[in-house]
Motif scaffolding. Structure first.
Motif: not given
Length: 135
Positions: A22, A88, A117
């Motif tokens: 990622v 994410v 994230y």
């Protein structure tokens, strides 16, 4: 980039591997596109890069809220769910705020995912707009 929250234990090497993918993909997207575009553009490009790398990526995943035994479709959606193990949240804003961290922590809790994230692509240097959070 920093750990916004330290969880109760280490996450698996497989989840860390997905997390590194990622990060690498986010930095590649930012290097190519730069800041200033809409979140949806970054989300699409990041999802495409991760999928090209052989990862399963779901976009705009609905996550229900459980409240006192009742399942509520509150309409909140994860931007990206990678391999069903990493969340994410894509932003394109002036700066990340504590509310964004709180939002991601809530998403992690309700989705029962440990690693997430926050990525603010509207940063001149992506490392200044990047937060790794472990629940």
């Amino acid at each position: 980039m920093h750990d916004g929250h330290d969880g109760a234990g280490a996450i698996s090497s497989e989840v860390n591997r997905i997390g590194r993918a990622v990060m690498d993909a986010a930095f590649a997207v930012h290097r190519e596109l730069g800041p200033g575009l809409l979140e949806g553009v970054y989300e699409h490009c990041l999802a495409a890069d991760l999928a090209r790398g052989g990862l399963s990526v779901e976009r705009q995943v609905a996550v229900p809220v459980e409240y006192r035994g009742e399942r509520i479709d509150a309409g909140f959606r994860l931007d990206l769910l990678v391999e069903r193990r990493v969340i994410v949240e894509v932003k394109s804003i002036d700066a990340l705020a504590s509310i964004h961290t709180a939002q991601l922590l809530t998403y992690l809790r309700f989705a029962q995912v440990r690693l997430g994230y926050l990525v603010n692509f509207n940063s001149l240097r992506l490392k200044d707009g990047f937060r790794r959070i472990v629940l």
